[in-house]
Write an enzyme that holds these catalytic residues in place. Sequence first.
Site, short mmCIF file in Angstrom:
data_model
loop_
_atom_site.label_atom_id
_atom_site.label_comp_id
_atom_site.label_asym_id
_atom_site.label_seq_id
_atom_site.Cartn_x
_atom_site.Cartn_y
_atom_site.Cartn_z
CG HIS A 1 -24.92 138.32 6.98
ND1 HIS A 1 -25.78 138.83 7.32
CD2 HIS A 1 -23.75 139.14 6.85
CE1 HIS A 1 -25.64 140.31 7.54
NE2 HIS A 1 -24.34 140.00 7.07
CG HIS B 1 -21.96 140.93 11.06
ND1 HIS B 1 -21.13 142.14 11.26
CD2 HIS B 1 -22.90 140.87 10.35
CE1 HIS B 1 -21.68 142.84 9.97
NE2 HIS B 1 -22.61 142.18 9.51
#
Length: 136
Positions: free
Chosen positions: A101, A99
Amino acid sequence: MENCIFCKIIAGEIPSATVYEDDDVKAILDVNPAARGHVIVLPKKHASDVFSIPDEDLSKAICVAKKIAIAVKEAYKCDGVNILQNNGEAAGQTVFHLHIHVIPRFEGDTISVKWKQGEMPADLDVIADEIKACMK
């Protein structure tokens, strides 16, 4: 991955505040944000980290991260934006689904993603050769 919280979010098993979604990527608000507007960009295909994700999937995710960064900067008039991606526990990764950010930043905020700069190594060429020897 049946126990992956991000896979469950992508599958709709866990609710999320979605800010972007297409066939390959979903971007959601972080429920424990570093700042207002902190977004997490998720490739829909599970990959634990940058070492295991296909280049095509990573390319799609980083392009979405750029779109989100532009939108966050406009929405919050922030002074800057961090785009961060951690790999491995030692690097701060806590959820093992790759992922990215996207975090709005403001002058004087208390978010810390800095490190103390070291001194320039005398053997830069040796270090570069060590890394190049492992490039595939």
